[in-house]
Design a protein around this motif. Structure first.
Motif, short mmCIF file in Angstrom:
data_model
loop_
_atom_site.label_atom_id
_atom_site.label_comp_id
_atom_site.label_asym_id
_atom_site.label_seq_id
_atom_site.Cartn_x
_atom_site.Cartn_y
_atom_site.Cartn_z
N SER A 244 -0.60 5.01 1.86
CA SER A 244 -1.05 5.13 0.47
C SER A 244 -0.41 6.38 -0.11
O SER A 244 0.15 7.18 0.63
CB SER A 244 -2.57 5.23 0.39
OG SER A 244 -2.99 6.43 0.98
N ALA A 245 -0.52 6.53 -1.45
CA ALA A 245 0.23 7.64 -2.06
C ALA A 245 -0.63 8.87 -2.27
O ALA A 245 -0.35 9.67 -3.14
CB ALA A 245 0.86 7.18 -3.37
N SER B 279 -1.31 11.61 2.82
CA SER B 279 -0.48 10.57 3.41
C SER B 279 1.01 10.90 3.20
O SER B 279 1.84 10.71 4.09
CB SER B 279 -0.83 9.22 2.79
OG SER B 279 0.04 8.23 3.25
N ILE B 280 1.30 11.42 2.00
CA ILE B 280 2.71 11.78 1.72
C ILE B 280 3.15 12.92 2.64
O ILE B 280 4.25 12.90 3.20
CB ILE B 280 2.89 12.14 0.23
CG1 ILE B 280 2.67 10.89 -0.63
CG2 ILE B 280 4.27 12.73 -0.03
CD1 ILE B 280 2.64 11.15 -2.11
N SER C 185 3.83 11.53 6.02
CA SER C 185 5.12 10.80 6.03
C SER C 185 6.29 11.77 6.05
O SER C 185 7.33 11.50 6.66
CB SER C 185 5.26 9.94 4.77
OG SER C 185 4.23 9.02 4.68
N CYS D 219 0.83 -1.19 0.00
CA CYS D 219 0.00 0.00 0.00
C CYS D 219 0.88 1.26 0.00
O CYS D 219 0.37 2.36 -0.03
CB CYS D 219 -0.91 -0.04 1.22
SG CYS D 219 -0.25 -0.97 2.61
N ASN E 57 -2.90 8.84 7.32
CA ASN E 57 -1.98 7.86 7.89
C ASN E 57 -0.69 7.83 7.05
O ASN E 57 -0.75 7.60 5.85
CB ASN E 57 -2.67 6.50 7.86
CG ASN E 57 -2.08 5.54 8.86
OD1 ASN E 57 -0.89 5.60 9.15
ND2 ASN E 57 -2.89 4.63 9.37
N PRO E 58 0.47 8.06 7.68
CA PRO E 58 1.70 8.08 6.88
C PRO E 58 2.06 6.69 6.37
O PRO E 58 1.84 5.71 7.07
CB PRO E 58 2.76 8.57 7.87
CG PRO E 58 2.21 8.24 9.22
CD PRO E 58 0.72 8.28 9.10
N TYR F 13 4.46 3.76 -1.11
CA TYR F 13 4.81 4.59 -2.26
C TYR F 13 6.04 4.07 -2.99
O TYR F 13 6.89 3.40 -2.41
CB TYR F 13 5.15 6.03 -1.88
CG TYR F 13 4.55 6.56 -0.63
CD1 TYR F 13 3.17 6.50 -0.44
CD2 TYR F 13 5.34 7.15 0.35
CE1 TYR F 13 2.60 7.02 0.70
CE2 TYR F 13 4.77 7.67 1.49
CZ TYR F 13 3.40 7.60 1.67
OH TYR F 13 2.84 8.11 2.80
#
Ligand SMILES: Cc1ncc(COP(=O)(O)O)c(C=O)c1O
Lengths: 74, 383
Positions: free
Chosen positions: B37-38, B42-43, B46, A40, B33-34, A42
């Motif tokens: 998912s992209a 999320s990015i 992160s 899930c 949520n880090p 990147y």
């Protein structure tokens, strides 16, 4: 064409993206395409002309990665 | 709520304003949520988490930010470090001023016959003391860098150099020293460092970190918790790589955003010894002010100090003193054993303990003067 750099986890990918941003290396953060992995997290897509400099800068910083997939159609 | 807060060794207060701003920014504007998912959010999450890893790595002299692992608090980091690095039959060595977050896991392991334990029952440990307990199966040396009871800083250089030579793993409990004492994990030969994020690093309560030296072979180090990491999801085994090996489940991103802001604040506003100098100036002022009080005892030693003072006044229990300071003067400190009975045994203050004041970045001379006046009045009232 674009290449994809795959990482073990999203932390490595984020680390690379932060370094690329600082060094003005063109990149795009994307979800791992289904056929390349089940995760899930990147990965990073770069124009193939940028793959060399991108990997070089990752090597210099000490960023681990899994592998590079060449010419991936997204 | 006003009043004077002298309980920074429990958790620092107030925090720099940017800490709350950063926490709220994550909750209100990012939220995702880090590493899961992209999507843009999320990015961004992160990115905040990674920035904090970089700041932690820089603070403690690590090259690889992936070796900065987030934990619930220092206790969680210490348990992860202790339980992950020992095997049945190992001999473990620790100091005499340890917090219960070290003593309880060690005691539990010893009482179940899993490890042999040597406690060096000293306030300051010398290389001779350490040499005297090292055995053929000595595996780990866990040491509290600065006592939360007295603020005394343990000199670690020679001890950890000796451990390096003897191939003994070094674990430093830096809950009290991180942010106040300069630490370089390479120069200081620290294999694993455990810290709170909410004390001297000025993050929110309920945060912590475990840092693993760049040269430490973490693959032999067994994670305490396993679970979802957002990586290698096809496998039922915990990933080997970092930080995932030691970080399962959703991270405390608001807390981590807060630690990052705390660390950035320290980096932008203070140079090397500013913080320890400030805290010690307040401590000395307090001790000078109280030196004429009849029956006042402080448990000071000549070593470097993190700005903590433990004291007693004859004829009054620490718990009652704390109540009077709170009720009549709005001064918050911490009475009793401060979760460190071992340290109180060394000081001779077990089981009643002491009253503890621990100074922070934002305390002022005026607050110290008011506290001295309050203590003088209380001491007089009981004579
Ligand atoms: C020396 C020492 N070690 C460990 C801890 C535990 O810290 P935390 O509350 O973050 O788990 C403390 C907290 O007071 C401490 O003073």
């Amino acid at each position: 064409m674009r290449d994809i750099i795959l990482f073990h986890n999203s932390s490595e990918a984020i680390w690379a993206s932060r370094v690329f941003r600082k060094q003005s290396i063109d990149y795009k953060m994307i979800s791992v395409p289904r056929h390349l992995g089940s995760d899930c997290g990147y990965c990073i897509s770069v124009p193939d002309s940028n793959t060399g400099p991108a990997l070089e800068s990752m090597k210099n910083t000490g960023i681990p990665f899994d592998r590079v997939e060449k010419n991936v159609a997204l | 709520m006003n009043g004077i807060y002298f309980d920074n060794a429990a958790t620092s207060f107030p925090k720099p304003e940017s800490v709350a701003v950063s926490v709220v920014n994550y909750i209100n504007n990012i939220g995702a949520n880090p590493g899961r998912s992209a999507n843009r959010r999320s990015i961004e999450a992160s990115d905040i988490v990674f920035e904090c890893r970089e700041l932690l790595a820089e603070k403690f002299g690590l090259k690889d930010p992936l070796r900065a692992i987030f934990t619930l608090n220092a206790t969680d980091a210490l348990n992860t470090a202790i339980l992950g690095s020992i095997s049945p039959g190992d001999h473990v060595i620790t100091g005499g001023m340890e917090h219960n977050s070290t003593m309880r896991p060690l005691n539990s392991l010893e009482s179940r016959g899993i490890i042999e334990l040597s406690v060096i029952e000293k306030r300051q440990i010398s290389t001779e003391d350490l040499m005297a307990v090292i055995k053929h199966n000595s595996k780990v040396f866990i040491l509290n860098h600065a006592s939360n009871v007295t603020g005394d800083v343990q000199k670690t250089t020679d001890l950890f150099n000796l451990c390096r030579k003897k191939k003994i793993i070094t674990i430093l409990d830096a809950a009290q020293s991180a942010g106040t004492i300069n630490i370089d994990m390479h120069k200081d030969n620290i294999d694993i460092l455990a810290t709170s994020g909410h004390k001297g690093l000025y993050g929110p309560a309920g945060t912590g970190a475990m840092l693993i030296n760049d040269s430490y072979d973490y693959e032999t180090f067994v994670p305490l918790k396993t679970g979802g990491t957002g990586s290698s999801s096809e496998s039922f085994s915990q990933p080997v790589f970092l930080p995932d090996r030691f970080e399962s489940g959703t991270l405390n991103v608001p807390g981590i955003a807060g630690i990052a802001a705390g660390l950035q604040y320290l980096k932008d506003n203070f140079s090397k010894d500013d913080i320890i100098t400030h805290k010690n100036r307040l401590r000395e002022m307090f001790l000078d002010g109280c030196s004429t009080i009849e029956g006042f005892t402080s448990y000071r030693s000549g070593t470097i100090n993190t700005g903590v003072v433990s004291f007693n006044i004859d004829g009054i229990e620490p718990s009652r003193l704390s109540m009077l300071l709170g009720d009549e003067y709005e001064i918050s400190g911490r009475p009793g054993l401060q979760c460190a009975p071992a340290a109180h045994i060394r000081l001779g203050t077990f089981p009643a303990g002491t009253m503890r004041f621990s100074f922070g970045l934002f305390n002022t001379n005026d607050e110290v003067e008011r506290a001295v006046t309050a203590i003088k009045k209380i001491a007089k009232s009981i004579r």
